[in-house]
Design a protein around this motif. Structure first.
Motif, short mmCIF file in Angstrom:
data_model
loop_
_atom_site.label_atom_id
_atom_site.label_comp_id
_atom_site.label_asym_id
_atom_site.label_seq_id
_atom_site.Cartn_x
_atom_site.Cartn_y
_atom_site.Cartn_z
N LEU A 72 45.85 44.35 46.72
CA LEU A 72 44.45 44.52 46.37
C LEU A 72 43.79 45.35 47.48
CD1 LEU A 72 45.59 41.92 44.95
CD2 LEU A 72 43.29 41.00 45.04
N HIS A 73 43.60 46.62 47.23
CA HIS A 73 43.15 47.53 48.26
C HIS A 73 41.63 47.70 48.25
CE1 HIS A 73 47.22 48.80 49.31
NE2 HIS A 73 47.49 48.88 48.02
N GLY A 74 41.12 48.31 49.32
CA GLY A 74 39.71 48.66 49.39
C GLY A 74 38.98 48.02 50.55
N HIS A 75 39.58 47.00 51.19
CA HIS A 75 38.93 46.34 52.31
C HIS A 75 39.05 47.20 53.56
CE1 HIS A 75 40.54 43.30 49.48
NE2 HIS A 75 39.37 42.71 49.66
N THR A 76 37.96 47.33 54.31
CA THR A 76 37.97 48.18 55.50
C THR A 76 37.87 47.41 56.80
OG1 THR A 76 35.56 48.48 55.33
CG2 THR A 76 36.96 50.10 54.21
N LEU A 77 37.54 46.13 56.74
CA LEU A 77 37.49 45.29 57.93
C LEU A 77 38.24 43.98 57.65
CD1 LEU A 77 33.78 45.86 59.08
CD2 LEU A 77 35.86 46.82 60.10
N SER A 78 38.15 43.03 58.57
CA SER A 78 38.91 41.79 58.40
C SER A 78 38.46 41.03 57.16
CB SER A 78 38.75 40.90 59.64
OG SER A 78 37.41 40.51 59.81
N ILE A 79 39.41 40.38 56.54
CA ILE A 79 39.20 39.69 55.26
C ILE A 79 39.10 38.19 55.52
CG2 ILE A 79 40.12 39.31 52.95
CD1 ILE A 79 41.85 41.94 53.61
N ASN A 80 38.02 37.59 55.06
CA ASN A 80 37.79 36.16 55.29
C ASN A 80 38.62 35.28 54.37
OD1 ASN A 80 35.87 37.11 57.06
ND2 ASN A 80 34.12 36.53 55.79
N SER A 81 38.72 35.68 53.09
CA SER A 81 39.34 34.77 52.11
C SER A 81 39.79 35.54 50.88
CB SER A 81 38.35 33.67 51.70
OG SER A 81 37.17 34.25 51.15
N ALA A 82 40.70 34.92 50.13
CA ALA A 82 41.17 35.46 48.85
C ALA A 82 41.64 34.29 48.00
CB ALA A 82 42.32 36.45 49.07
N TYR A 83 41.04 34.16 46.79
CA TYR A 83 41.34 33.01 45.93
C TYR A 83 41.56 33.46 44.48
CZ TYR A 83 39.50 30.24 49.82
OH TYR A 83 39.29 29.68 51.05
N PHE A 84 42.62 32.93 43.88
CA PHE A 84 42.82 33.09 42.44
C PHE A 84 41.73 32.33 41.68
CE2 PHE A 84 47.39 33.88 43.50
CZ PHE A 84 47.56 35.06 42.79
N SER A 85 41.35 32.85 40.51
CA SER A 85 40.45 32.09 39.65
C SER A 85 41.15 30.78 39.26
CB SER A 85 40.07 32.90 38.41
OG SER A 85 41.22 33.40 37.75
N PRO A 86 40.41 29.67 39.17
CA PRO A 86 41.02 28.34 39.19
C PRO A 86 41.75 27.88 37.94
CG PRO A 86 38.65 28.17 38.95
CD PRO A 86 38.93 29.61 39.19
N VAL A 87 41.54 28.54 36.80
CA VAL A 87 42.17 28.08 35.56
C VAL A 87 43.33 28.97 35.16
CG1 VAL A 87 41.82 27.54 33.13
CG2 VAL A 87 40.02 27.02 34.78
N THR A 88 43.08 30.28 35.07
CA THR A 88 44.11 31.21 34.59
C THR A 88 44.76 32.01 35.70
OG1 THR A 88 42.52 33.02 34.27
CG2 THR A 88 42.84 31.47 32.43
N GLY A 89 44.06 32.18 36.82
CA GLY A 89 44.57 33.05 37.87
C GLY A 89 44.47 34.53 37.55
N ASN A 90 43.68 34.88 36.54
CA ASN A 90 43.57 36.27 36.11
C ASN A 90 42.64 37.11 36.98
OD1 ASN A 90 45.33 35.86 34.00
ND2 ASN A 90 43.72 35.53 32.47
N ARG A 91 41.98 36.48 37.93
CA ARG A 91 41.12 37.18 38.86
C ARG A 91 41.42 36.71 40.29
NH1 ARG A 91 40.58 39.43 34.71
NH2 ARG A 91 38.66 39.82 33.52
N VAL A 92 41.16 37.60 41.25
CA VAL A 92 41.20 37.21 42.66
C VAL A 92 39.87 37.60 43.28
CG1 VAL A 92 42.17 37.73 44.92
CG2 VAL A 92 43.69 37.26 43.02
#
Length: 391
Positions: free
Chosen positions: A260-280
């Motif tokens: 998952l690209h596009g971040h330019t500085l440090s990343i605090n967190s990353a979570y899958f959507s809680p039911v399907t996981g179809n989003r982060v």
């Protein structure tokens, strides 16, 4: 290990034990329109006793117990303390007594008879760690177990029935966070500050890992397991978010399934959507919250939405992290640096759904969470206070 109350009782309050061992509520999922969801959010308010000092210093992590009969919350602070708070109605006869617990290397260590300093407003205070409690979660298969991890290198499980903190996993220092790798919560994925992830099986005697993998040359800032396909997990690395498959991990140089690209500085967190996981959902210090489409697990996950959000918390506040609402998979909650102080709920499209404000909410709540089944949210601040909004 024998618990000692501040009064003459020989154990934790029985009402507390009953509450902690209560099974999570099995709620039939009801799909709500955004309008209905907004109405629900607007019905939530801060009660008169909705702000309590649960721990003594800055809150680094917090979680709801999954029980539905009462609201029981946990918070971990900068110096290894863990506080449990049951929201006590003003006319309720039930009061919890503050108890302090200090972990030592002595296997007979237990609750400190000196007690806690948080008052008698529904709080229990423990000290199982010595450095920030960066992550905590109640076991979905055994609600009496609260797992906590700390920068001091320890991951422990509190069994309220035994009044004990058991060692689950231990390294010299630097555990960042963890997640459950199996549906029965017996296996964990643990990330550390040195770029490693460990697979830990709680059924195996001892407190070491089953396997260890180096994923980043610097640090693993967040690890989160897919809610359905448990072999997938997402990792917030130095400046990229990667999704890996446990079936194809190597000791070093593992190949990511998707990035998952596009971040330019440090990343605090990353979570899958809680039911399907179809989003982060990711939070980055470049002042952006991003939502990616991970339904197809393509080599490069498409960016769906980017929301400008001030992430500059500075030195004295915990970093902001956005968290999904487990009851409304396409919406998430995040604290705010804006004034007046508030917490905000957004749709994955970037549309603001609701802003939680109250006269008693006068500080930044960096750590936030929604209850898994009830209409309730919490926010933790830098002075050890939890704020609760509920219907």
């Amino acid at each position: 290990m024998v618990p000692v109350n501040l009064e003459e009782s020989s154990g934790l309050p029985p009402e507390f034990l009953k509450l902690c061992t209560e099974d999570s509520v099995k709620v039939k999922k009801v799909d709500m329109s955004l309008k209905e969801y907004q109405t629900t959010l607007k019905s939530m308010h801060m009660p008169n006793n909705g702000v309590v000092k649960v721990v003594r210093d800055r809150i680094f992590s917090a979680a709801f117990h999954p029980c539905g009969s009462n609201l029981l919350m946990a918070a971990g602070d900068k110096y290894g303390r863990v506080g449990l708070w049951k929201l006590v109605s003003l006319d309720s006869p039930f009061k919890l007594i503050s108890v302090a617990y200090k972990h030592t290397d002595d296997s007979t260590s237990g609750f400190d008879t000196q007690g806690g300093e948080c008052g008698d407003d529904g709080v229990l205070l423990f000290e199982p760690h010595t450095r920030p409690v960066g992550c905590m979660a109640f076991s979905r298969s055994s609600p009496a177990n609260l797992l906590t991890s700390s920068y001091d290198g320890s991951l422990r499980s509190m069994d309220v029935e035994k009044a004990a903190f058991d060692d689950v996993y231990s390294i010299e220092d630097g555990i960042k966070n963890f997640d459950f790798l199996s549906h029965d919560c017996s296996t964990l994925m643990v990330g550390d500050w040195y770029g490693d992830v460990a697979i830990v099986d709680r059924r195996t005697p001892g407190n070491t890992y089953e396997s260890l993998y180096t994923l980043d040359y610097k640090a693993v800032r967040c690890v989160n397991v897919h809610p359905v396909q448990k072999h997938y997990f997402v990792v917030a690395e130095t400046k990229v978010v990667s999704i890996y498959d446990t079936r194809f991990l190597k000791r070093t140089s593992s190949q990511a399934v998707s990035q998952l690209h596009g971040h330019t500085l440090s990343i605090n967190s990353a979570y899958f959507s809680p039911v399907t996981g179809n989003r982060v959902l990711t939070c980055c210090y470049d002042n952006n919250i991003r939502i990616y489409d991970t339904a197809a697990m393509t080599t490069t996950a498409p960016l769906l939405t980017s929301i400008r959000h001030n992430m500059q918390t500075g030195r004295w506040l915990s970093k902001l992290t956005a968290v999904w609402d487990p009851k409304q998979e396409d919406c998430f909650l995040v604290g705010s640096m804006g004034k007046p102080r508030c917490a905000q709920v957004f749709h994955e499209s970037g549309q603001l759904q609701h802003t939680f404000r109250d006269m008693d909410l006068s500080t930044v709540v960096s750590v936030t969470a929604f209850h898994p089944s009830r209409n309730a949210m919490l926010g933790g601040n830098s002075s050890g206070r939890l704020h609760i909004f509920t219907d």
